[in-house]
Motif scaffolding. Structure first.
Motif, PDB file in Angstrom:
ATOM      1  N   SER A  84       0.852  -1.113   0.039  1.00 58.35           N
ATOM      2  CA  SER A  84       0.059  -0.128  -0.129  1.00 58.35           C
ATOM      3  C   SER A  84       0.766   1.366   0.066  1.00 58.35           C
ATOM      4  O   SER A  84       0.319   2.437  -0.114  1.00 58.35           O
ATOM      5  CB  SER A  84      -1.010   0.116   1.191  1.00 58.35           C
ATOM      6  N   CYS A 138       2.710   2.502   2.612  1.00 60.73           N
ATOM      7  CA  CYS A 138       2.686   3.246   3.861  1.00 60.73           C
ATOM      8  C   CYS A 138       4.199   3.723   4.282  1.00 60.73           C
ATOM      9  O   CYS A 138       4.471   4.773   4.629  1.00 60.73           O
ATOM     10  CB  CYS A 138       2.068   2.257   5.005  1.00 60.73           C
ATOM     11  N   CYS A 189      -2.560   4.677   7.491  1.00 66.67           N
ATOM     12  CA  CYS A 189      -2.541   3.941   6.331  1.00 66.67           C
ATOM     13  C   CYS A 189      -2.448   2.278   6.632  1.00 66.67           C
ATOM     14  O   CYS A 189      -2.856   1.528   5.997  1.00 66.67           O
ATOM     15  CB  CYS A 189      -1.061   4.411   5.613  1.00 66.67           C
TER      16      CYS A 189
END
Length: 77
Positions: free
Chosen positions: A33, A35, A69
């Motif tokens: 993702s 993060c 996140c």
């Protein structure tokens, strides 16, 4: 009959296995993702602020954004 040490060692080993599996899945979720990359960019921006209080507040905001996140990466929106 098992000794106290044996019981402790078995519990510790089971906990280590669970933590290793959890951290591996957490690491994969946060890498996919972005993060960690976002956190590094945010810290870099915060480091370039002129005074200590602004840097500290921005770094705290980076940590809050990172936590959000990671939560979204694991749980979803």
């Amino acid at each position: 009959m098992k000794t106290r040490f044996t019981r402790f060692a078995l519990r510790f080993a089971a906990l280590a296995v669970v933590l290793a599996a959890t951290s591996t899945s957490l690491h994969a979720a946060t890498n996919q993702s972005g993060c960690a990359t976002g956190l590094i960019r945010c810290y870099n921006t915060a480091a370039n602020l002129p005074d200590w209080i602004s840097r500290s507040a921005a770094a705290f905001d980076c940590q809050v954004d990172f936590a959000g996140c990671v939560r979204n990466a694991i749980v979803g929106n």
